[in-house]
Design a protein around this motif. Structure first.
Motif, PDB file in Angstrom:
ATOM      1  N   LEU A 289     -57.601  49.442  77.247  1.00 29.82           N
ATOM      2  CA  LEU A 289     -57.481  49.534  75.793  1.00 29.82           C
ATOM      3  C   LEU A 289     -56.603  50.707  75.357  1.00 29.82           C
ATOM      4  O   LEU A 289     -56.491  50.992  74.169  1.00 29.82           O
ATOM      5  CB  LEU A 289     -58.873  49.637  75.168  1.00 29.82           C
ATOM      6  N   LYS A 290     -56.009  51.388  76.335  1.00 26.46           N
ATOM      7  CA  LYS A 290     -55.127  52.538  76.070  1.00 26.46           C
ATOM      8  C   LYS A 290     -55.816  53.619  75.218  1.00 26.46           C
ATOM      9  O   LYS A 290     -55.264  54.130  74.252  1.00 26.46           O
ATOM     10  CB  LYS A 290     -53.814  52.074  75.423  1.00 26.46           C
ATOM     11  N   ILE A 291     -57.032  53.945  75.617  1.00 24.16           N
ATOM     12  CA  ILE A 291     -57.802  54.998  74.954  1.00 24.16           C
ATOM     13  C   ILE A 291     -57.689  56.263  75.803  1.00 24.16           C
ATOM     14  O   ILE A 291     -57.983  56.252  77.000  1.00 24.16           O
ATOM     15  CB  ILE A 291     -59.288  54.588  74.795  1.00 24.16           C
ATOM     16  N   LYS A 292     -57.243  57.345  75.171  1.00 23.23           N
ATOM     17  CA  LYS A 292     -57.089  58.611  75.887  1.00 23.23           C
ATOM     18  C   LYS A 292     -58.462  59.222  76.164  1.00 23.23           C
ATOM     19  O   LYS A 292     -59.350  59.192  75.313  1.00 23.23           O
ATOM     20  CB  LYS A 292     -56.244  59.579  75.068  1.00 23.23           C
ATOM     21  N   TYR A 293     -58.599  59.787  77.352  1.00 22.10           N
ATOM     22  CA  TYR A 293     -59.863  60.384  77.769  1.00 22.10           C
ATOM     23  C   TYR A 293     -59.582  61.552  78.700  1.00 22.10           C
ATOM     24  O   TYR A 293     -58.479  61.717  79.211  1.00 22.10           O
ATOM     25  CB  TYR A 293     -60.736  59.345  78.502  1.00 22.10           C
TER      26      TYR A 293
END
Length: 193
Positions: A33-37
Motif C-alpha cells: 500500500l506504499k505506507i511509510k514505516y
C-alpha cells in the motif's frame, strides 16, 4: 549470522525465525500500500541476534487519512491479521490520532503483535526518511538508525533490559557507529517522550 554494513543499508544473513516471519509478513502489507514505516525499539537488537523474548514489535507509520486507513485496515484482515484493540477501522484510527497505539496480530492470536503508532514528534517524522534498510534473506525492513536506538534506550527508557539492548547494539556495531550521529541523537532525544 553475518552482518555487512554499508552507508544506509545493512545486509543481514541469518536464519529467519518466527518473529522475523511475522514482521516480514506485516511489512509486506505496508509495502503493497506504499505506507511509510520504521521499526523501532526492542525488535532491533533481536533482529541482530540478541537472545531475548518479546510479545510486541514497535513500529511507527506515517499518518493516514480515513479512506487510506480503511484500505489498510481491510487489507490487514484479508492477509490474516486482526486488530486486538477493536474490529472497527474508525475506532482504530481514533486510537492512532489520539496518540495511542493499536496492536495487530495474526487472527486468533495475541502475540506476537505489532504495536503501531502514527509518527507524532519531529524526530519520528525525521526517521521516516533518515533510516536504515536491512536486507534479510531477500526481504527488506526499514529500521531507525542504530545510533538513535542506542541513545533512546540509554537515555529515555533506562530499564535493565533496555540498557542491555543498548550495550548489545554497541557491541555488534562497535566499529560501524557514527560518533557524530550518536552525539546528534543524544541531543535530540534528551527530552522526547
Amino acid at each position: 549470522m553475518e552482518i555487512e554494513v554499508k552507508a544506509n543499508e545493512i545486509i543481514l544473513n541469518k536464519e529467519i525465525n518466527d518473529l522475523d516471519k511475522f514482521v516480514i509478513e506485516f511489512i509486506e502489507v505496508l509495502n503493497n500500500l506504499k505506507i511509510k514505516y520504521v521499526l523501532i525499539a526492542g525488535y532491533i537488537p533481536i533482529l541482530f541476534g540478541r537472545a531475548r523474548g518479546t510479545d510486541d514489535v514497535d513500529i511507527f507509520i506515517q499518518p493516514l487519512e480515513s479512506l487510506r486507513f480503511n484500505e489498510f485496515f481491510n487489507h490487514l484482515y484479508k492477509k490474516g491479521f486482526w486488530c486486538i484493540n477493536t474490529g472497527d477501522s474508525n475506532d482504530a484510527l481514533e486510537y492512532l490520532t489520539t496518540n495511542n497505539a493499536i496492536r495487530i496480530a495474526k487472527k486468533n492470536t495475541y502475540a506476537p503483535n505489532m504495536e503501531m503508532r502514527f509518527v507524532k514528534e519531529e524526530i519520528d517524522f525525521e526517521i521516516l526518511d533518515d533510516n536504515l534498510k536491512v536486507k534479510i534473506n531477500g526481504h527488506e525492513l526499514i529500521i531507525s538508525p542504530i545510533e538513535l536506538q542506542i541513545e533512546f534506550k540509554r537515555m529515555n527508557l533506562r530499564s535493565p533490559k533496555d540498557l542491555e539492548d543498548a550495550m548489545y547494539l554497541e557491541e555488534i556495531f562497535r566499529d560501524k557507529l557514527d560518533k557524530q550521529k550518536n552525539d546528534y541523537y543524544r541531543k535530540r532525544i534528551k527530552n522526547v517522550r
